[in-house]
Design a protein around this motif. Structure first.
Motif, PDB file in Angstrom:
ATOM      1  N   UNK A 194       5.845   7.828   5.265  1.00 29.55           N
ATOM      2  CA  UNK A 194       6.610   6.798   5.988  1.00 29.55           C
ATOM      3  C   UNK A 194       6.252   6.804   7.471  1.00 29.55           C
ATOM      4  N   UNK A 195       6.229   7.998   8.059  1.00 30.57           N
ATOM      5  CA  UNK A 195       5.952   8.113   9.481  1.00 30.57           C
ATOM      6  C   UNK A 195       4.559   7.592   9.826  1.00 30.57           C
TER       7      UNK A 195
ATOM      8  N   UNK B 282      13.299   0.906  -0.558  1.00 27.27           N
ATOM      9  CA  UNK B 282      13.107   1.970  -1.548  1.00 27.27           C
ATOM     10  C   UNK B 282      14.331   2.086  -2.456  1.00 27.27           C
ATOM     11  N   UNK B 283      15.517   2.056  -1.856  1.00 28.94           N
ATOM     12  CA  UNK B 283      16.755   2.172  -2.637  1.00 28.94           C
ATOM     13  C   UNK B 283      16.878   1.024  -3.624  1.00 28.94           C
ATOM     14  N   UNK B 284      16.569  -0.194  -3.157  1.00 35.19           N
ATOM     15  CA  UNK B 284      16.631  -1.366  -4.038  1.00 35.19           C
ATOM     16  C   UNK B 284      15.640  -1.214  -5.188  1.00 35.19           C
ATOM     17  N   UNK B 285      14.447  -0.779  -4.864  1.00 31.34           N
ATOM     18  CA  UNK B 285      13.395  -0.615  -5.878  1.00 31.34           C
ATOM     19  C   UNK B 285      13.787   0.435  -6.910  1.00 31.34           C
ATOM     20  N   UNK B 286      14.375   1.537  -6.450  1.00 35.11           N
ATOM     21  CA  UNK B 286      14.807   2.585  -7.370  1.00 35.11           C
ATOM     22  C   UNK B 286      15.937   2.094  -8.267  1.00 35.11           C
TER      23      UNK B 286
ATOM     24  N   UNK C 158       0.832  -1.202   0.000  1.00 40.57           N
ATOM     25  CA  UNK C 158       0.000   0.000   0.000  1.00 40.57           C
ATOM     26  C   UNK C 158       0.869   1.257   0.000  1.00 40.57           C
ATOM     27  N   UNK C 159       1.956   1.213   0.761  1.00 37.69           N
ATOM     28  CA  UNK C 159       2.862   2.359   0.842  1.00 37.69           C
ATOM     29  C   UNK C 159       3.469   2.681  -0.516  1.00 37.69           C
ATOM     30  N   UNK C 160       3.939   1.657  -1.219  1.00 34.82           N
ATOM     31  CA  UNK C 160       4.568   1.903  -2.519  1.00 34.82           C
ATOM     32  C   UNK C 160       3.568   2.445  -3.531  1.00 34.82           C
ATOM     33  N   UNK C 161       2.314   2.018  -3.436  1.00 37.60           N
ATOM     34  CA  UNK C 161       1.292   2.568  -4.331  1.00 37.60           C
ATOM     35  C   UNK C 161       1.110   4.071  -4.072  1.00 37.60           C
TER      36      UNK C 161
ATOM     37  N   UNK D  94      11.169   1.478  14.003  1.00 39.84           N
ATOM     38  CA  UNK D  94      12.079   0.361  13.745  1.00 39.84           C
ATOM     39  C   UNK D  94      11.939  -0.183  12.329  1.00 39.84           C
ATOM     40  N   UNK D  95      10.793   0.064  11.683  1.00 42.09           N
ATOM     41  CA  UNK D  95      10.563  -0.443  10.328  1.00 42.09           C
ATOM     42  C   UNK D  95      11.052   0.523   9.258  1.00 42.09           C
ATOM     43  N   UNK D  96      11.169   1.793   9.594  1.00 44.60           N
ATOM     44  CA  UNK D  96      11.464   2.805   8.582  1.00 44.60           C
ATOM     45  C   UNK D  96      12.823   2.582   7.937  1.00 44.60           C
TER      46      UNK D  96
END
Length: 289
Positions: free
Chosen positions: A261-262, A277-281, A234-237, A268-270
């Motif tokens: 994000x917050x 996110x870096x991997x996806x980019x 959901x976050x990535x969408x 602890x998950x952020x």
């Protein structure tokens, strides 16, 4: 067999690319890449510290990471400063792994893996003294040798009981901590094999392996993992929608992503989310080329 030679395959992968609490640890942003901002420098051993700084490769170039290390090292008391020359040689060693010649046609062949192991040890000898090799790579080298020994036993032993007895003898020659590690790995492998079972059967099998209390914790962990995956999707969408909004200035976009994000994840998950996110980019850049 693939699981058995995992450590060796890790070396083969490294051959194609540069991979990369003691007192008074400095964690100032000037010595860290973004994904390291919420972490402490790993000072368990010199090898761990070297790996910590080099893990930023990709977010920063090698010269920047060297500067980060040198800045950190210079800020430590003399008694805790690491050898700068050893760090440079460690980098050169990692780079030289690209010159290794793994057998890509028969990567799981015992003889091929033995040749690869010999190449790794020869490369280590070219850069480090015997004492330095033991300090930096002692456990890693032992694990590769043990993986090779396990393959040899599998090739030689016809009956499973004979193999189990011979493998147990090999494990008994290890230091106590490593003995426990390999026995834990065996249990972990059995636990992973239960993933294909339905929920009830998996729980019963896991209960038999690790006990009711640990099996209950595994159920909780699976639920937490599934919940995280749902939130992440959901976050990535929502993140993609923010990035696609041309009406937002760069600062507004960054602020919106920060607030998302917050609102979506715990503190602890952020850190994990930012790494994903870096991997996806990175994957998006590769796909667009």
């Amino acid at each position: 067999m693939k699981k058995t030679v995992l450590s060796l395959i890790g070396v083969a992968a490294a051959a194609s690319a540069v991979c990369f609490y003691n007192p008074t640890t400095s964690d100032a942003p000037a010595i860290q890449v973004p994904s390291q901002q919420d972490t402490k420098v790993d000072t368990y051993s010199s090898r761990d510290t070297f790996d910590y700084f080099l893990s930023g490769l990709g977010e920063a170039d090698l010269e920047t990471l060297k500067t980060h290390f040198n800045t950190y090292n210079a800020g430590q008391p003399n008694a805790y400063q690491l050898d700068n020359d050893l760090f440079e040689r460690f980098i050169q060693y990692r780079m030289s792994l690209s010159n290794l010649t793994p057998d890509n046609q028969h990567p799981f062949n015992t003889e091929s893996l033995q040749r690869l192991n010999d190449q790794v040890l020869q490369t280590q000898s070219a850069f480090f003294s015997a004492e330095e090799q033991q300090k930096l790579f002692g456990e890693e080298n032992m694990q590769r040798q043990l993986a090779l020994r396990q393959l040899e036993l599998k090739d030689r032993m016809i009956h499973q009981d004979d193999y189990d007895a011979a493998w147990e003898q090999e494990i008994n020659t290890l230091p106590p901590v490593m003995q426990q590690s390999y026995r834990n790995a065996a249990v972990l492998s059995q636990l992973q094999a239960t993933n294909a079972l339905d929920e009830q059967e998996r729980y019963l099998k896991q209960q038999a392996l690790v006990g009711a209390e640990a099996a209950d914790r595994l159920v909780t962990l699976r639920k937490a993992r599934a919940d995280f995956e749902t939130k992440l999707e959901q976050y990535f969408q929502q993140r993609d929608a923010i990035l696609a909004d041309n009406n937002l200035a760069r600062e507004q976009t960054q602020q919106a992503l920060h607030e998302l994000r917050q609102a979506s994840f715990s503190a602890s998950q952020i850190r994990r989310v930012r790494a994903l996110e870096s991997i996806r980019e990175s994957q998006s850049v590769v796909q667009s080329q």
